[in-house]
Design an enzyme around this catalytic site. Sequence first.
Site, PDB file in Angstrom:
ATOM      1  N   CYS A   1     -30.559  47.212 -40.546  1.00 56.40           N
ATOM      2  CA  CYS A   1     -29.884  48.363 -39.926  1.00 56.40           C
ATOM      3  C   CYS A   1     -30.479  48.733 -38.578  1.00 56.40           C
ATOM      4  O   CYS A   1     -29.804  49.332 -37.740  1.00 56.40           O
ATOM      5  CB  CYS A   1     -29.930  49.571 -40.856  1.00 56.40           C
ATOM      6  SG  CYS A   1     -31.554  50.362 -40.979  1.00 56.40           S
TER       7      CYS A   1
ATOM      8  N   CYS B   1     -32.515  51.547 -44.298  1.00 55.54           N
ATOM      9  CA  CYS B   1     -32.190  50.696 -45.453  1.00 55.54           C
ATOM     10  C   CYS B   1     -33.412  50.117 -46.144  1.00 55.54           C
ATOM     11  O   CYS B   1     -33.327  49.723 -47.305  1.00 55.54           O
ATOM     12  CB  CYS B   1     -31.259  49.564 -45.031  1.00 55.54           C
ATOM     13  SG  CYS B   1     -32.043  48.279 -44.034  1.00 55.54           S
TER      14      CYS B   1
ATOM     15  N   CYS C   1     -38.664  47.981 -38.304  1.00 55.41           N
ATOM     16  CA  CYS C   1     -37.692  48.110 -37.215  1.00 55.41           C
ATOM     17  C   CYS C   1     -37.957  49.352 -36.372  1.00 55.41           C
ATOM     18  O   CYS C   1     -37.386  49.490 -35.282  1.00 55.41           O
ATOM     19  CB  CYS C   1     -36.269  48.148 -37.765  1.00 55.41           C
ATOM     20  SG  CYS C   1     -35.879  49.628 -38.716  1.00 55.41           S
TER      21      CYS C   1
ATOM     22  N   CYS D   1     -32.248  42.432 -49.647  1.00 52.67           N
ATOM     23  CA  CYS D   1     -33.066  43.650 -49.721  1.00 52.67           C
ATOM     24  C   CYS D   1     -34.347  43.433 -50.492  1.00 52.67           C
ATOM     25  O   CYS D   1     -35.246  44.280 -50.467  1.00 52.67           O
ATOM     26  CB  CYS D   1     -32.268  44.778 -50.375  1.00 52.67           C
ATOM     27  SG  CYS D   1     -32.020  44.555 -52.162  1.00 52.67           S
TER      28      CYS D   1
ATOM     29  N   ASP E   1     -35.055  69.319 -41.255  1.00 52.58           N
ATOM     30  CA  ASP E   1     -35.133  70.468 -42.152  1.00 52.58           C
ATOM     31  C   ASP E   1     -36.404  71.301 -42.033  1.00 52.58           C
ATOM     32  O   ASP E   1     -36.438  72.440 -42.508  1.00 52.58           O
ATOM     33  CB  ASP E   1     -35.023  69.991 -43.604  1.00 52.58           C
ATOM     34  CG  ASP E   1     -33.706  69.284 -43.882  1.00 52.58           C
ATOM     35  OD1 ASP E   1     -32.885  69.200 -42.965  1.00 52.58           O
ATOM     36  OD2 ASP E   1     -33.501  68.830 -45.012  1.00 52.58           O
TER      37      ASP E   1
ATOM     38  N   GLU F   1     -15.025  41.555 -59.299  1.00 52.80           N
ATOM     39  CA  GLU F   1     -14.276  42.668 -58.727  1.00 52.80           C
ATOM     40  C   GLU F   1     -13.921  43.795 -59.689  1.00 52.80           C
ATOM     41  O   GLU F   1     -13.932  44.966 -59.301  1.00 52.80           O
ATOM     42  CB  GLU F   1     -12.980  42.138 -58.097  1.00 52.80           C
ATOM     43  CG  GLU F   1     -13.203  41.240 -56.903  1.00 52.80           C
ATOM     44  CD  GLU F   1     -11.882  40.797 -56.305  1.00 52.80           C
ATOM     45  OE1 GLU F   1     -11.594  41.169 -55.164  1.00 52.80           O
ATOM     46  OE2 GLU F   1     -11.131  40.086 -56.996  1.00 52.80           O
TER      47      GLU F   1
END
Length: 1282
Positions: free
Chosen positions: A44, A49, A74, A117, A311, A1213
């Site tokens: 990403c 990710c 990254c 991943c 936040d 699927e």
Amino acid sequence: MSPSNLLVFFVNGKKVVEKNADPEEMLVSYLRRRMGLTGTKSSCGSGGCGACTVMLSRYEPLDNTILHYAVNACLQPIVTLHGVAVVTVEGIGSTKTKLHPVQERIALAHGSQCGFCTPGMVMSVYTLLRNKPRPSMEDIRQALTGNLCRCTGYRPIIDGFRAFCIDQSSQCCQNGAATGGCCVENGMAQCSLQADMDPSQHLIFPPHLMGQITVPGPQMLKGEHHDVIIYAGRISELRTLTWTNTGVSVGAACTLSQLKEEMERVVTEEPEEKTRGFTALLNTLNTLASTQIRNMATVGGNIISANPKYDLSSILAALRCTLNVASTDGLRTLPLNEEFYVDFGKTVMRSDEVLMSVHIPYTTAWEFVWSFRQAQRRELSFSYVNSGMVVRIREDTDEVEHLNIYYGGTGATLLRATSTCHTLQGRRWGEELLAEGCGLLQLDVRVSPAVHGGRAEYRQTLVLCFFYKLYLHVLLQLTDRNVSVNRVPPEFLSALTPFKNEVPHGHHTYQVVPDSQSSSDPVGRPSMHQAALQQATGEACYYDDLPQVKGELFVVMVTSTRAHAKISAIDQSEALLMPGVVDFLSAADVPGSNRRLWFSDTEELFAEEEVVCVGQIIGAVVAESREQARRAAQSVRVTYSDLLPVFYTIEEAISHQSFFEPQRTLQRGDVDTAFLTAQHVLEGQMYMGGQEHFYMETQGLIAVPGENGEMDVFVASQHAAFTQELVAGALGVSSNKVTCHVKRLGGGFGGKVMKIASLSAITAVAAAKAGRAVRCCLQRGEDMLITSGRHPFLGKYKVGYNDDGTIVAADMTYYSNGGCTLDESSFIMEKALLHMDNGYKIPNLRGHGVVCRTHLPSYTAFRGFGGPQGAAIIESAVHEVAARCGLPAEKVREVNMYSEEVSYTHHRQLFSPRGMQRCWAECLQKAAYQHRLESIQEFNRANRWRKRGICAMPLKFGVGFSKGFYNQGAALVNVFKDGSVLLAHGGTEMGQGINTKAIQIASRVLKVPMSIISIKETCTGTIPNATPSAASFGTDSVGMAVKDACEKMMRRLEPVMKKHPECTWTQWIIEAYYQKISLSATGFFMGPPTSVDWEKGEGEAYYYFTFGACCSEVEIDCLTGDHKNIRTDIVMDVGKSINPALDVGQIEGGFVQGLGLYTIEELQFSPEGVLRTRGPSQYKVPALCDVPPQFNVHLLADAENPYAVYMSKGIGEPPVSFGCTVFFAIKQAISAARRDAGVEETFVLNSPATAERIRMACEDQFTHMASSMKPSSCCTPWSINV
């Protein structure tokens, strides 16, 4: 060069020294391109990710300790690594040396599918174990909050790491048998949850780094020269936390993880009354970002960024914290309040000032503190609105002495409800204060319709609801102290407890192989994914992991910024003058055909004269490096002349009658007459938003030119033959000159069929023109912009039904947003129509499908291929019928389900629904549906602001291609003289385990161990004209072809075996070679002649049907719209499973992907047709926190399928559609809330059921107050429903 100019760090124990390091280079690119450590994946590029997770270790001289922490490579500039030891997945173990237990367990527990991943998952847990060798399951859950997986559904990943925990509930993986036995029963060397970690495998922190560290000298940063660059993370004064008698001073460079750990310590050691502010701060930190980002982000950075979505500022401001800043003029103290922030990204601090620390005070005995936030996802997500609130009550009274309320996310800056706070001082804490406070807040905090991110009315509602939660919290405290005559009604108490994220667990059952089956026969056993170990160690190779070819170039696309315009001019002159730029390509540079006819629609590689969407490819820049190509692409100037009309939504397309042809209709019975006889008729509609594939590996390829016009393409494609065809057409050569190689995909989901072929053609044109290899690798934002995803649908229905819930007639019209070109939209609409009955026999049923042409990037195939949309809309109609009849939804589903042994679909295909009926009954029984329904009803009666819902649904899903010519498969088996076997087939391995199942099939037929069988790649030069890996048909076609090839081989070998029964497999092979028996065999599978006659509205559309049933329970927070998935039970008829572990994984992963489709995954387009959600920061796929804590999957026992290989069924699927059980459970919960509020229970809920839609559907006094503040009609909306 002096030592101070050298950057020194270690990678996997190896010393690295860099001179004049590039401050813009991130660790992920350095590892992958400079060191060849491609196990660290690039996905990403924004820390969202976790695929690039690595462990950093550094010496902490203040404590004389070595710190280990996980980071996103990254986001980590290499210049910050001075004195740091980096450990990547390659550094902890490999299949060539010794696996680390973390790597081994995720593989053995079936926690790796596409595998992209997996290295990041491994490194997150490895880092945790370095710090805490015996963690709790909660520790592991938190360690993985920053790691996304699009394939597995997370449950097997968590199970794989369970054995490391001190609180593990089981010593067994439950992967063995239908009774929950151990995987050892099925041939595993050891249980995947029973292995000890060897500390000797840990890399030793380099002693060289224990000494004094200096900072490198002058550098270039973002193209500008700076005499000194200071990395504040190494300045000890900025990293300390100092406790005083008034509170704590936190150094500005303290990471959020450091702050979190310190808050966790102090709230357990200090009196509760002093630490209420720290507890509120901790609540915020627990859901703020991910572990990796908290390890990198600093307190000072969070404050100085001046982003209201961050936040921390709201709670720190509410606590009246102070900031200590320094400059050459000395020190000064600033209050952290609304005046500190002057605009988005701007503060009152001068440019020469540096934030040194923030002081957070203790609270007092009568001071009460709370923090609130609501986001698209509970973790790893920016908040829509966040708030910090502090109330000080006059001692032993219920009178407000002081009130401090701050909101973030309601405007460009942090906002204090000043008037509200001042006016309510001196008021008694009761209902009058609540009413007055809400009224004041409406005036104090007005969310502009133009607010960044949109959702103004929802945000306004959250402002009021957060205040209401504060009111309840304080009232409860005052009641406990006996100073208030008011009481919190018991039915309101659940509103005070936020949802707790839990560790998912589950039980899965399947039928064990019979005792008569040979122990060496792997079919039917839960074998590990064939490449799982290589994926867990980072050794598995994806297209962008291939080493750079000598002289390799890089190509970046230049895309349209207008939705509908004529191209007046393209000026690439500036780009061509930039360093490293080799060429600029456009339509004129395509030697073959730039245009191709796709049925009746023309598609272009490069737009020639006119652009029809934002993101359409106009040209391409070719350069020596990725960075040079991207910078140059941004400098290409395109001049446009806007064209009309331009529109983006389904409604606009209907208004303009802008449709693709053909439109399709299916009908069974006499619908119009049946409406006249029905006791009741209802009309409704449901809108379903689109969905981004978000495969972890973005699209790309490497094109390598050869001699005589040849081109080798190493590509991530689900349909290598189609890619070959388009590349050949663009180059103007025959297909035999182009060879496509596909090793594996890091996820596909239908998104790597069409668009990757066009990208391949462009890249091949660049390679042919330059005479050098060219690599294309889309960044995440580029990928999402160019390739698009699942079609948005609008379903309109008219339903005739009787009092008992029987549906006698239904008329359905489906509109899909096809985008600007046809792509596969017509096929997808056909599948939606073919699935519009789902599992229900509606005697009079009509469906009409229309694909809308709009000015958006063309939508394309996505897992389910229209089936999820078709099923969801009929389920919406069934849900409404149940609500109107006052009947339980499952009773209405039962009375309408197909039940006859000999049944016909609405397109007149014969089938037996026995498997579906069995799945339905077993699902209700295993889910304890009736008991839980009664419990939910009791819960809803006892709780006003929390509601639960439950939904069960059946499923009938067609497997195979309705275009019969696609139902074919081919394979090749080669046996070498040493007995080893090499398989090749036309399918693509993308995580579904097609290679593993092919090897299992070959092992059974050849009667040899799986260990001597391998599959190298999918290659058009080996298996020509292969069909796409799609439609849940891969194993069916490939498996049959492999079986055919292996059976041919065995027939050839049979005489040799009979003549020499005492010999081994290898000896038979050698003897066959001596006898000149061919040891190479092809296999072919010619599937059924499926087709649909759309004129007659009938046909055998599918090879067979996969059946299933699913039951899901949810709980919603009626005040915020947040929801929690509590439990899901799935029973699936997969025939006789070839590999139950892989099938369970496909079911879990498909369900979680469907859960995202129907609840949190929301694509947003601007009113100008620009995709706003272009990465994980804006677009949220399900994370670990979204998975139901109880997640059970059962494969139907004693099921068979005579049509497919070894009586199995396709499963990839169908489970996606089960995600809508969560949607309708949410809708049921909303109905309960509306019932309590006295508003109409019949309402429209569109998909996805986001927090915003849930909250605004739970109409009450707060939504009415927010909606009364109507925006001006001239305001431009933030986004549109396309």
